[in-house]
Scaffold this motif. Structure first.
Motif: not given
Length: 132
Positions: A12-20
């Protein structure tokens, strides 16, 4: 993230671009990036991380941030073709409780529920602040 692992809890964080995600070949490469400040975190099983970090960087403690994605991943072994190995390992574990206890003690492996409560207290968190 070690190659070969899937960042399911982070999706979810990857999809939201909050985690790389930064992929690494091995733990040493991950620790090097972390301690050089080139990444913010490592996604590793807690006890593996503790053991490896103490042996690799004895003066640099790692902390499990309970507000980030994590879960308990018990160690298990499975096989379609080597059922006798599974039975033998199960018999060994059942027949050697004192040895298993000493291994848990040597590597400071505690049940997740106990560890969770200890970390919540250390981090000054409320149960509802822990990632679910």
């Amino acid at each position: 993230m070690p190659l070969g692992f899937t960042p399911v809890n982070w999706q979810a964080r990857i999809d939201e671009d909050t985690t790389k995600i930064t992929w690494v070949q091995d733990l040493q490469q991950g620790f090097a990036l972390l301690y050089q400040g080139r990444v913010d975190a490592l996604d590793l099983e807690y006890f593996v991380a503790q053991y490896a970090s103490v042996n690799t960087y004895p003066n640099r403690a790692l902390v499990l941030d309970l507000t980030l994605p994590h879960n308990e991943i018990p160690f298990s072994l499975s096989s379609l073709s080597q059922k006798d190995v599974i039975q033998e390992l199960n018999a060994f574990i059942t027949s050697n409780p004192d040895l298993i206890k000493s291994i848990r003690h040597k590597y400071a492996i505690t049940p997740y529920s106990q560890l969770l409560n200890q970390l919540i207290e250390q981090q000054g968190l409320k149960h509802e602040e822990v990632w679910k």
